[in-house]
Scaffold this active site. Structure first.
Site, PDB file in Angstrom:
ATOM      1  N   ASP A 259      27.183  66.124  43.390  1.00  0.00           N
ATOM      2  CA  ASP A 259      28.071  65.182  42.714  1.00  0.00           C
ATOM      3  C   ASP A 259      29.445  65.852  42.614  1.00  0.00           C
ATOM      4  O   ASP A 259      29.639  66.998  43.032  1.00  0.00           O
ATOM      5  CB  ASP A 259      27.506  64.776  41.346  1.00  0.00           C
ATOM      6  CG  ASP A 259      28.076  63.428  40.885  1.00  0.00           C
ATOM      7  OD1 ASP A 259      29.116  62.997  41.427  1.00  0.00           O
ATOM      8  OD2 ASP A 259      27.495  62.806  39.976  1.00  0.00           O
TER       9      ASP A 259
HETATM   10  C1  BGC Z   1      29.896  60.309  39.657  1.00  0.00           C
HETATM   11  C2  BGC Z   1      29.192  59.746  40.864  1.00  0.00           C
HETATM   12  C3  BGC Z   1      30.212  59.232  41.847  1.00  0.00           C
HETATM   13  C4  BGC Z   1      31.159  60.346  42.220  1.00  0.00           C
HETATM   14  C5  BGC Z   1      32.212  59.941  43.237  1.00  0.00           C
HETATM   15  C6  BGC Z   1      30.990  61.278  40.030  1.00  0.00           C
HETATM   16  O1  BGC Z   1      31.739  61.647  38.941  1.00  0.00           O
HETATM   17  O2  BGC Z   1      28.934  60.927  38.822  1.00  0.00           O
HETATM   18  O3  BGC Z   1      28.327  58.718  40.462  1.00  0.00           O
HETATM   19  O4  BGC Z   1      29.572  58.711  42.976  1.00  0.00           O
HETATM   20  O5  BGC Z   1      31.827  60.764  41.043  1.00  0.00           O
HETATM   21  O6  BGC Z   1      33.063  58.995  42.715  1.00  0.00           O
END
Ligand code: BGC
Length: 708
Positions: A259
Site C-alpha cells: 500500500d
Molecule cells: C489506500 C489504498 C489506495 C492507495 C492508492 C492508500 O492510502 O490505503 O486503498 O489504493 O492509497 O491510492
C-alpha cells in the site's frame, strides 16, 4: 511477447532497471496519502519507474507512456493504476451501499462499466475491490467494502474481479483488479485507521481470508498488502500470509504490491531499523511492487550488499510484473487503453444500482407518502448537497452528475410545493438556521429530514469515535421532530450511524448511504412509492458505540442471554440487540415466510440438501424480497458461530402471489475448520434457518443430522 521474451528481457536488465519495474510512483494526479516525492521525467526516462498511480486522462497517460516506450533504454511500457472503488466517470453507490442490493450480477455490471470508463482514461489496473471484512463502524473504510459477512465478501469478490477483468485482460476495456487490503484492516484496534489488528488464526481463516481466496480463484491479477499488522507482523512483511498463504497455499502467481508508502512505514511498525531493512523485509515477504516509498529503488542495492536481500527474489518479482504487463497487452500496444474510445456514461445503470441500495429501516406506514401530501419541507444539510452524494473515493468523477435529494424530489413531484431549509451545516456549531427550518416544517404536510455525514467523513483516514450525527444536526433533528409534523429521516453515511433517537421518533428512517449519480432520483422514487425499497443491511447496525464490534455470527457466550437471570452475557445499560440486524430492510409489500422443509433429515459428506420455504406476498403491491439461509452447528469441536450465512435468494412476487424459494446446500458447506484450520465435516446436529434478516427470533428453523 511470451515467457521466453520475459526471460530474455530479464537477462538484459540492469539492477536499476529491475528495481525501476518494482517501483510505482505518483506523478501529479490525485493525492491519496502523504506526499513523499513524485516521479520526474528524468526518473521515467532512466527506467526507474515501472508504474504510476492515480494518473488518468489521455493527455497525461499518453505523455508518460511515450516517455517510457520511446525514451527508455529498453522501452518497457508503464502501467497506470487508479482507485476505482465505485465508478470512474459515472458514480455508482459506495460499495457498502451496493452490497445492500445482495445482487452479484449488479456488482459485476457496475465493475464492468467502471472498468470500461477507467480504461478509456488510460487505467490498466485498479486498486479494487476492497475485500476487508468490516464489523466496526468506527472504521471509516467500512464504506469501501461489502460489510461484515465473509460469504457476501466471497460473492462480491468474484463479481468484482469478473467485472473489472472480463474474460480477457488484454481487452482495451478490461483492467486488472487488485484485491486489497490483504488482510485484517477491518479489525484495526478500536476502529482506528492504520492501527494494528490482532485476531485468532481461526477468525482470520473463517472471516477475513475467504473473500481474498475467492478473488484469487477468480483470477484476480494483483493483491495489495494492508498497512496494518496482524498478530504483531506487519502485512507488508508478512511471510506466512503473503508467501505461505497467498503464494504457496493458493498458488497465486500475480503481482503483490504494497500500500501507499507502506514499505517505508515498516520502520514505524518497529520491525525495520532503516529503509534498507524495510526494503529487504518486504522483498522477503514477496511484495513485488513498492508503492510510493521508493525504497526498493534506493535501498535494495545496499540490502544486497549487506546480504539481507536476494537477487532471486528481485528477479521473481520482475518476472511477475512483466507477466502482468504482458497479460494486459501492453507489450503489443502500450496505448491500447489510452487510445480507446470512452463509453457513454452509464447513467441508467447508476440509477438501477442506487434504487437497489436504498434501505428502509423503519416505517410506521407514513411511506410511501399519500397523494394528498402537497406541501413538503425538505430540511437538513444533506438535502441539497450534490457534491456529497458521490461519497468517498471518487477521484475522476464530476459531482455535478449527481442530483441532490431536493432536485430529485422536485423533478419527481412537480405538483407539490417543496420548500427547503438546510438548518445547519454538516459539521460546525452554527445553529442560526434552525428557526427557519422549524418554521418551514410547521407549514408542511410532510417533512423530509436529510442528515448524516459528509462524503469525506468515511473512507480512508476517517475513523470516528462517535459515529452519530456530526456538528449540530441532532439539535436540528430534535427541533424538526418537535414541530409535530410527520418526519421522514433520510440518513447519509458510509457506515451505520448511531441514531436510536431517529429510529424511535421519526415516522420513517431511510439509509441512503452515498448513492452516486442516481441518488436524488432513487431516493425520491422510493419515498413517493414508485420504487420499492430493496436494500437489505450488509452489516449489523449497532444502537450504541459500546456494542462495537458487533456482527450476527459471534460465538456463543458462556451464559447466553436466554433468561432474566442477571448472570447472563449482557449489558446492564443497553440492550444486546442491535438497532437493526444484518439483512434488515423493509419493503412496502409484506412477505411472509412459512413451510420450511428439508428434503432429508440426515446427510453425509458429498450429499446435497435441498431447502425450501414458501414465500407469500400478503400485500397488494409487487414485492422484491431477499431471503437468507443460515445454519448453526449444534455441537462441534470448536465453539461454533451462533449463525452462519450460507446463501440468499431474491424473490419477486406479484400481489397475493405465493412461491417456493429453494436453496441447495452441499454437505461441505456445513464443514467447520478443524484444529489445523482445514475444513472438516463433523457428525452431529445442525439447525437450518431461514428468514428475512439475521434476527434469530424471527427465523424459521429445521433440524438436520450429519452422519459424516
Ligand atoms: C489506500 C489504498 C489506495 C492507495 C492508492 C492508500 O492510502 O490505503 O486503498 O489504493 O492509497 O491510492
Amino acid at each position: 511477447m511470451n515467457r521466453d521474451a520475459i526471460e530474455d528481457l530479464l537477462a538484459r536488465m540492469t539492477l536499476a532497471e529491475k528495481l525501476g519495474q518494482m517501483t510505482m510512483s505518483p506523478a501529479g494526479g490525485a493525492k491519496t496519502g502523504p506526499v513523499r516525492g513524485e516521479a520526474t521525467t528524468e526518473a521515467i526516462r532512466a527506467g526507474e519507474v515501472g508504474s504510476l498511480l492515480n494518473i488518468w486522462g489521455k493527455a497525461a497517460t499518453e505523455g508518460f507512456q511515450k516517455l517510457a516506450v520511446e525514451e527508455t533504454r529498453l522501452g518497457l511500457p508503464l502501467f497506470f493504476g487508479v482507485d476505482v472503488l465505485h465508478g470512474h466517470d459515472t458514480v455508482f453507490p459506495i460499495p457498502i451501499a451496493e452490497a445492500s442490493a445482495f445482487d452479484p450480477d449488479l456488482w459485476e455490471k457496475t465493475a464492468r462499466a467502471a472498468a470500461a470508463e477507467a480504461a478509456a482514461d488510460g487505467a490498466d489496473l485498479t486498486f479494487a475491490p476492497m475485500l476487508d471484512t468490516a464489523r466496526d463502524p468506527r472504521w471509516g473504510r467500512m464504506a469501501e467494502g461489502f460489510g461484515e459477512d465473509p460469504l457476501v465478501g466471497m460473492r462480491f469478490a468474484a463479481a468484482k474481479v469478473r467485472g473489472f477483468q472480463g474474460g480477457d485482460l488484454s481487452s482495451p476495456a478490461a483492467i486488472a483488479a487488485t484485491a486489497k487490503h490483504f488482510v485484517g484492516g477491518g479489525a484495526a484496534l478500536a476502529g482506528r485507521e492504520y492501527a494494528a489488528a490482532d485476531m485468532s488464526d481461526r477468525t482470520l481463516h473463517e472471516t477475513y481470508l475467504p473473500p481474498f481466496r475467492v478473488a484469487i480463484e477468480s483470477g484476480c491479477a494483483a493483491v495489495m498488502a494492508a498497512f496494518n499488522s496482524v498478530a504483531g507482523v506487519p502485512m507488508t512483511a508478512n511471510v506466512p500470509l503473503l508467501r505461505g498463504y497467498l503464494r504457496e497455499k493458493l498458488g497465486f502467481d500475480g503481482v503483490i504490491m504494497s500500500d501507499y508508502a507502506a514499505i517505508e512505514e515498516l520502520i514505524d511498525h518497529g520491525v525495520a531499523a532503516d529503509r534498507v531493512e524495510a526494503a529487504a523485509l518486504a522483498l522477503k515477504a514477496g511484495v513485488d511492487i513498492d508503492m510510493v516509498s521508493g525504497v526498493y529503488l534506493s535501498a535494495l542495492p545496499e540490502a544486497i550488499s549487506r546480504g539481507i536481500a536476494d537477487m532471486r527474489d528481485i528477479d521473481a518479482a520482475v518476472r511477475r510484473i512483466l507477466a502482468l504487463k504482458m497479460k494486459l497487452g501492453l507489450f503489443d500496444d502500450p496505448f491500447r487503453r489510452i487510445r480507446a474510445t470512452k463509453p457513454l456514461p452509464a447513467i441508467d445503470l447508476a440509477l438501477e444500482a442506487a434504487r437497489g441500495a436504498v434501505t428502509l429501516l423503519t416505517n410506521d406506514g407514513i411511506l410511501p407518502f399519500a397523494d394528498t401530501v402537497r406541501r413538503i419541507a425538505v430540511v437538513g444539510p444533506l438535502a441539497d448537497a450534490k457534491a456529497e452524494m458521490v461519497g468517498p473515493w471518487t477521484l475522476a468523477a464530476d459531482p455535478q452528475q449527481c442530483a441532490s435529494i431536493l432536485e430529485g424530489l422536485r423533478a419527481a413531484l412537480p405538483d407539490c410545493d417543496i420548500g427547503f431549509a438546510p438548518g445547519v451545516f454538516i459539521d460546525g456549531q452554527d445553529v442560526g438556521g434552525i428557526i427557519e427550518a422549524q418554521a418551514l416544517c410547521e407549514a408542511a404536510d410532510l417533512v423530509i429530514l436529510c442528515v448524516g455525514e459528509a462524503a469525506n467523513m468515511s473512507g480512508e483516514a476517517a475513523s470516528r469515535a462517535n459515529p452519530g450525527l456530526p456538528g449540530r444536526q441532532q439539535q436540528l433533528a430534535e427541533a424538526v421532530l418537535a414541530s409535530g409534523r410527520p418526519v421522514v429521516a433520510v440518513l447519509f453515511s458510509g457506515r451505520p450511524l448511531m441514531v436510536p433517537f431517529l429510529a424511535e421518533k421519526a415516522r420513517a428512517l431511510v439509509a441512503a448511504w452515498f448513492l452516486g449519480a442516481g441518488a436524488g432520483r432513487a431516493v425520491a422514487e422510493v419515498l413517493a412509492g414508485r420504487v420499492d425499497p430493496a436494500g437489505r443491511l450488509p452489516v449489523t447496525w449497532p444502537r450504541a458505540v459500546g456494542q462495537i464490534p458487533i456482527h450476527f455470527s459471534e460465538r456463543p457466550a458462556s451464559r447466553p442471554l436466554e433468561s432474566d437471570d442477571p448472570f447472563t452475557s449482557k449489558y446492564i445499560d443497553t440492550s444486546n440487540d442491535p438497532l437493526f440486524p444484518f439483512g434488515h430492510g423493509l419493503s412496502y409489500a409484506k412477505v411472509r415466510l412459512d413451510g420450511l422443509q428439508l428434503d432429508r433429515n440426515e446427510f453425509k459428506s458429498g450429499e446435497r440438501i435441498r431447502v425450501t420455504v414458501r414465500a407469500e406476498n400478503l400485500s397488494s403491491r409487487p414485492a422484491v424480497e431477499t431471503v437468507f439461509l443460515f445454519s448453526r452447528d449444534r455441537v462441534a469441536s470448536f465453539a461454533p458461530q451462533v449463525l452462519e450465512l450460507k446463501d440468499w435468494a431474491k424473490v419477486e412476487l406479484a400481489p397475493g402471489e405465493t412461491a417456493t424459494v429453494a436453496f441447495t446446500l452441499d454437505a461441505e458447506d456445513l464443514a467447520c475448520l478443524d484444529a489445523a484450520l482445514t475444513p472438516r465435516l463433523e457428525p452431529g446436529d445442525f439447525d437450518i434457518l431461514v428468514g428475512l434478516s439475521a434476527d434469530r427470533r424471527s427465523l424459521l428453523s429445521a433440524r438436520l443430522r450429519c452422519r459424516a
